[in-house]
Design a protein around this motif. Structure first.
Motif, PDB file in Angstrom:
ATOM      1  N   HIS A 104       0.850  -1.207   0.000  1.00  0.00           N
ATOM      2  CA  HIS A 104       0.000   0.000   0.000  1.00  0.00           C
ATOM      3  C   HIS A 104       0.872   1.238   0.000  1.00  0.00           C
ATOM      4  O   HIS A 104       1.959   1.256   0.585  1.00  0.00           O
ATOM      5  CB  HIS A 104      -0.999  -0.013   1.167  1.00  0.00           C
ATOM      6  N   ASP A 131       6.093   2.105   7.347  1.00  0.00           N
ATOM      7  CA  ASP A 131       4.723   1.727   6.958  1.00  0.00           C
ATOM      8  C   ASP A 131       4.159   2.762   6.007  1.00  0.00           C
ATOM      9  O   ASP A 131       3.609   3.741   6.444  1.00  0.00           O
ATOM     10  CB  ASP A 131       3.875   1.604   8.239  1.00  0.00           C
ATOM     11  N   ASN A 132       4.353   2.721   4.688  1.00  0.00           N
ATOM     12  CA  ASN A 132       4.775   1.472   4.104  1.00  0.00           C
ATOM     13  C   ASN A 132       5.991   1.664   3.207  1.00  0.00           C
ATOM     14  O   ASN A 132       6.121   1.005   2.172  1.00  0.00           O
ATOM     15  CB  ASN A 132       3.598   0.843   3.365  1.00  0.00           C
ATOM     16  N   GLU A 165      -5.237   1.643   2.217  1.00  0.00           N
ATOM     17  CA  GLU A 165      -5.194   0.541   3.185  1.00  0.00           C
ATOM     18  C   GLU A 165      -5.527   1.028   4.585  1.00  0.00           C
ATOM     19  O   GLU A 165      -6.241   0.378   5.335  1.00  0.00           O
ATOM     20  CB  GLU A 165      -3.807  -0.115   3.188  1.00  0.00           C
ATOM     21  N   GLU A 166      -4.994   2.187   4.932  1.00  0.00           N
ATOM     22  CA  GLU A 166      -5.059   2.657   6.318  1.00  0.00           C
ATOM     23  C   GLU A 166      -6.443   3.186   6.699  1.00  0.00           C
ATOM     24  O   GLU A 166      -7.142   3.755   5.868  1.00  0.00           O
ATOM     25  CB  GLU A 166      -4.036   3.778   6.537  1.00  0.00           C
ATOM     26  N   ASP A 194       3.759  -5.333   3.889  1.00  0.00           N
ATOM     27  CA  ASP A 194       3.303  -4.246   4.753  1.00  0.00           C
ATOM     28  C   ASP A 194       4.275  -4.043   5.917  1.00  0.00           C
ATOM     29  O   ASP A 194       4.445  -4.931   6.749  1.00  0.00           O
ATOM     30  CB  ASP A 194       1.892  -4.555   5.273  1.00  0.00           C
TER      31      ASP A 194
HETATM   32 ZN   LIG Z   1       0.752  -0.599   6.532  1.00  0.00          ZN
END
Ligand SMILES: [Zn+2]
Length: 420
Positions: A104, A131-132, A165-166, A194
Motif C-alpha cells: 500500500h 509503513d509502508n 489501506e489505512e 506491509d
Molecule cells: Zn501498513
C-alpha cells in the motif's frame, strides 16, 4: 496493522521444501538475490524519496505517479493507474493467472503533516518510512532484481502499489482490485508487503465493523419538560444490554464502545447523543451476530425509554419523538487462509530454508479482501526493522533487509514458478 499472536502450528512439507531449495540454487535466482546487497543504496533512495511525497488517505495521486515512473524504469509491462489510483505493472507476460505482489502507498498522516524525512546511517526517520516505505522499497527491490536476473516465469507477477489501506481508506484500493473483472478471477495468490520485518506471516484476516449510533429526541428543559425521553439514557440502556452479549474466545471476537457524545448542559434534556462502536473478529458470522445484537439492544432501549417517559409524565401522552440511526463508519471483512494452502507451505519452506523464524499472526491488512473471498493471501514485512508506525517518530533500520528481500523473492518465485 494491529497484530495478535496466535499459537504456532508449523506444517513442514518436504516436497515444497525440496522445491524451494532447488529454486534457491538456480543460477538466475542467485543472481537476483545478489542484487539485494549491491543495490541497497537504491532501496534507501527509493524509500526516502517516496516518504517525502505526502500520501494522506484519499490523497495518494502524487505518490502513485512517482511509483508508476519507477515501475516503467524497472521495465515492468502494461504500467498503468486505475480510476481509484492503484498502480499496476507486470513482469512475465499477460497469460493468466497472476501472482500479485502488492504494497500500500497511503499513510495515516493527514494532509499538511510535516514530513521531516531523514537518514542517519542505516536508519531512516519520519512518518511513513517503514509503513509502508519498507513495503514499497521491497516491491521495487524485487522488480529490479527480477529484471537484472532476467528469469522467465511460468506465471506472470502482477506488481501493485495500492491506495486506501489505512484507517478511513478502509481497504478501498484492494476492494476495487478484487471487484474488477480483469483482476478478480485472474489473481491466484496475493503476497502483501506491509511494514518492516520478516518474523511474521499474517494468514488470518481480522475483520472489523464500526458504527456510529445516533439517537435523537425532542429535548427540553430538565425541570419543565421532565418526562421527555432522553437520548443519553437510550444509549446507556443500549450499552448495558449490548455489552452483556457473550463472545467466543475462539474465533476471538471483541467489541468496544470507544466514543460517546451528547447533550449540551446539565439542565437540558439532550436532543441527541451518539456513540462509536468497534466490533472485531476473524469470523464474519460472529461480527454479524454482534451487529444484530447491537441493533436489537438499541430497539429495545428506545422502546423502554419511550415507556419510561410516559410513566414519568402520564398526563402528557404523546409520541416519544425518539429516533435512531446506525451509520457504518468502517467495514473490513474477516477471513482465514486454509492451513493446507500451498501459499502457507511455500512461505514455511522458504523460512526453513533461510533459517528464519516467523510466527503466524492475525491482523487487518490488504490481505483481508482476498482472504474474505476464499483466495490465497498472506501479508509479510519488507525486511529490516521498524517501529513507531503511525507516529511522527516512525523509524526504519535497513540492517538485515537482505534476508527479508530474499524471503519475498523466493516466495513469489515459488508461487509463480520458473518457465525452464
Ligand atoms: Zn501498513
Amino acid at each position: 496493522m494491529p497484530v495478535v499472536r496466535r499459537a504456532d502450528a508449523s506444517g513442514a512439507d518436504s516436497t515444497v521444501h525440496r522445491e524451494v531449495a532447488r529454486l534457491a540454487e538456480h543460477p538466475g535466482v542467485r543472481r537476483a538475490a545478489l542484487q539485494f546487497r549491491s543495490q541497497e543504496f537504491r532501496h534507501i533512495q527509493w524509500q526516502l524519496e517516496m516518504a517525502r511525497i505526502p500520501a494522506p488517505p484519499f490523497g495518494e495521486n502524487a505518490r502513485a505517479e512517482w511509483l508508476a515512473k519507477r515501475f516503467r524504469e524497472l521495465g515492468l509491462e502494461d504500467v498503468h493507474t486505475d480510476e481509484v489510483g492503484n498502480v499496476f505493472g507486470i513482469r512475465g507476460g499477460s497469460a493468466q493467472p497472476f501472482v500479485a505482489l502488492s504494497a500500500h502507498i497511503d499513510t495515516v498522516f493527514p494532509a499538511g503533516t510535516p514530513l521531516n524525512i531523514r537518514q542517519q546511517g542505516t536508519r531512516l526517520f519520519g512518518p511513513g518510512v517503514s509503513d509502508n516505505g519498507a513495503g514499497v522499497a521491497a516491491l521495487l527491490a524485487v522488480a529490479a532484481a527480477l529484471r537484472a536476473a532476467d528469469l522467465s516465469l511460468a506465471a506472470p507477477i502482477l506488481f501493485i502499489g495500492n491506495v486506501g489501506e489505512e484507517g478511513e481508506g478502509d481497504l478501498r484500493g484492494m476492494r476495487h482490485i478484487f471487484a474488477e473483472p480483469r483482476w478478480k478471477n485472474s489473481i491466484r495468490q496475493s503476497l502483501v508487503l506491509d511494514g518492516a520485518g520478516c518474523d511474521t506471516i499474517v494468514a488470518e484476516a481480522l475483520g472489523s465493523r464500526r458504527f456510529e449510533v445516533i439517537v435523537r429526541g425532542p429535548g427540553g428543559h430538565s425541570w419543565s419538560d421532565f418526562g421527555a425521553p432522553n437520548p443519553i439514557v437510550v444509549l446507556a440502556r443500549t450499552i448495558q444490554g449490548f455489552t452483556q452479549t457473550r463472545v467466543p474466545t475462539a474465533p476471538k471476537t471483541t467489541f468496544n464502545i470507544g466514543v460517546i457524545r451528547g447533550g449540551t448542559s446539565v439542565n437540558s434534556i439532550p436532543e441527541s447523543a451518539s456513540m462509536r462502536v468497534d466490533i472485531r473478529s476473524t469470523s464474519m458470522a460472529e461480527m454479524e451476530r454482534l451487529e444484530a445484537s447491537l441493533r436489537r439492544e438499541l430497539d429495545l432501549a428506545i422502546a423502554e425509554e419511550a415507556r419510561a417517559s410516559e410513566q414519568r409524565n402520564p398526563t402528557q401522552r404523546r409520541s416519544s419523538g425518539l429516533s435512531d440511526e446506525v451509520v457504518v463508519i468502517g467495514s473490513r471483512p474477516a477471513g482465514e487462509l486454509d492451513p493446507d494452502a500451498r501459499m502457507l507451505k511455500v512461505i514455511r519452506a522458504v523460512d526453513a530454508h533461510l533459517g528464519n523464524a516467523a510466527q503466524i499472526q492475525r491482523a487487518s491488512t490488504d490481505a483481508n479482501i482476498p482472504l474474505s473471498m476464499g483466495r490465497e493471501a498472506i501479508a509479510i514485512g519488507g525486511g529490516g526493522t521498524g517501529g513507531g508506525a503511525h507516529t511522527l517518530q516512525e523509524w526504519f533500520d535497513s540492517n538485515g533487509r537482505e534476508l527479508g528481500l530474499q524471503r519475498i523473492l523466493l516466495t513469489v518465485l515459488a508461487l509463480a514458478g520458473l518457465a525452464e
